[in-house]
Design an enzyme around this catalytic site. Structure first.
Site, PDB file in Angstrom:
ATOM      1  CE  LYS A  55      -3.485  -2.554   2.627  1.00 37.16           C
ATOM      2  NZ  LYS A  55      -4.077  -2.782   3.972  1.00 37.16           N
ATOM      3  CD  GLN A  99      -2.922  -4.266   7.204  1.00 35.44           C
ATOM      4  OE1 GLN A  99      -3.100  -3.222   6.577  1.00 35.44           O
ATOM      5  NE2 GLN A  99      -3.352  -5.431   6.761  1.00 35.44           N
ATOM      6  CG  ASP A 122      -9.142  -0.025   6.853  1.00 36.33           C
ATOM      7  OD1 ASP A 122      -9.077  -0.633   5.772  1.00 36.33           O
ATOM      8  OD2 ASP A 122      -8.328  -0.151   7.783  1.00 36.33           O
TER       9      ASP A 122
HETATM   10  N1  GUN Z   1      -6.232  -6.770   7.323  1.00 37.28           N
HETATM   11  C1  GUN Z   1      -6.727  -7.531   6.320  1.00 37.28           C
HETATM   12  N2  GUN Z   1      -7.491  -6.789   5.510  1.00 37.28           N
HETATM   13  C2  GUN Z   1      -7.471  -5.527   6.002  1.00 37.28           C
HETATM   14  C3  GUN Z   1      -8.066  -4.304   5.577  1.00 37.28           C
HETATM   15  O1  GUN Z   1      -8.792  -4.213   4.594  1.00 37.28           O
HETATM   16  N3  GUN Z   1      -7.789  -3.214   6.359  1.00 37.28           N
HETATM   17  C4  GUN Z   1      -7.016  -3.294   7.461  1.00 37.28           C
HETATM   18  N4  GUN Z   1      -6.832  -2.184   8.157  1.00 37.28           N
HETATM   19  N5  GUN Z   1      -6.458  -4.411   7.879  1.00 37.28           N
HETATM   20  C5  GUN Z   1      -6.678  -5.520   7.138  1.00 37.28           C
END
Ligand code: GUN
Length: 304
Positions: A55, A99, A122
């Site tokens: 990302k 995350q 998110d």
């Molecule tokens: N862990 C797995 N998928 C995601 C997501 O879409 N966002 C976040 N913040 N953590 C994750």
């Protein structure tokens, strides 16, 4: 002439979206707004390191200024909440992504509720979860279900009246995807069934699906005999399995037995190269929309 491949190219679709996002970033920058995204990672979960790294790189490529805050595994909930307060108050940060998974001592519900809803790219804040349930397009939709939705739309999959079966009821994928696809809206109006570990005769549900989405995190769970011929199959799973023949001793597989299911399916996502790139594309899109909204520019609703 070989028949057209039924494999959905998630990377190519993600690139289409990046092109659109990139133009919006150029317009923001021309107006003196530099989109900013903050990543927060707690501990050293190897998968989270890889995801956040991907990302970060995409942010840099598109011109989003990102920062990553890494906190030790033993961080208390109060310490993490203090960091979120700082990021909430920073006008250069338009989006915040904490995350998952978080260490055991931290309650994810409290953490995701602490992120300002307008910076919650998110889509995990209760306000955004509620807006999704209400069909209010001013909220942020979680990136993986939004990516699956966009992948289906851009692959010309008919959703109106379709039988969609989702395997998995998690807060990150299954539940929000069900809400998205069942809503009374263009590119939705599906009849959605959500299956989980307590579902009786799960294979029978799967065989009824026009669109089957596997998001339960069980390696290669979906077999060919669970798929109706011609159905669209979307594999959201990322599972690390033991493989002595691999250099690292393990490899990643999805929730679908791809080689066996591909000849039966009408369309199918590869894994990798299907849903993963779309998730990142929708995160970038959400971030740009957060920056547009914060600066009083257009783009106040989800993009379809
Ligand atoms: N862990 C797995 N998928 C995601 C997501 O879409 N966002 C976040 N913040 N953590 C994750």
């Amino acid at each position: 002439m070989s028949p057209p491949s039924n494999v959905i190219d998630g990377r190519a679709l993600a690139e289409q979206i990046h092109g659109e996002t990139s133009r919006r970033i150029v317009a923001l920058q021309a107006a003196g707004v530099q989109p900013g995204l903050a990543f927060v990672r707690v501990g050293e979960d190897p998968a989270s390191q890889v995801y956040v790294g991907m990302k970060e790189r995409m942010s840099a490529r598109l011109g989003i200024r990102s920062q990553t805050q890494v906190l030790p595994e033993a961080t208390s909930e109060a310490e993490l909440l203090r960091l979120i307060d700082l990021l909430n108050a920073d006008p250069g940060v338009h989006g915040i992504l904490v995350q998952a998974p978080l260490p055991r001592q931290i309650d994810p519900t409290r953490v995701y509720s602490a992120v300002l809803p307008q910076k919650d790219v998110d889509g995990f804040h209760p306000t955004n979860v509620g807006k999704l349930m209400l069909g209010d397009p001013t909220g942020f939709v979680p990136c993986t279900p939004a990516g699956v939705h966009e992948l289906l739309i851009r692959s010309q999959v008919t959703l109106g009246g379709a039988e969609v079966v989702i395997l998995g009821r998690g807060n990150i994928v299954g539940k929000p995807l069900a809400a998205l696809l069942m809503q009374k809206a263009r590119h939705a109006n599906a009849t959605v069934t959500v299956c989980h570990s307590q579902t009786r005769d799960l294979a029978a549900h799967c065989r009824r699906a026009d669109v089957l989405v596997a998001a339960m995190g069980v390696a290669e769970f979906v077999r060919a005999d669970m798929v109706k011929p011609g159905a669209v199959v979307v594999d959201v799973g990322v599972n690390r399995v033991h493989d002595p023949s691999a250099k690292s001793g393990s490899r990643l597989v999805g929730d679908v037995q791809f080689a066996a299911v591909q000849p039966v399916a009408g369309k199918i996502t590869p894994n990798p190269g299907g849903v993963g790139p779309m998730t990142i594309a929708l995160l970038m899109q959400n971030t740009v929309r957060a920056a547009e909204q914060a600066s009083g520019r257009s783009g106040s609703t989800t993009d379809h």
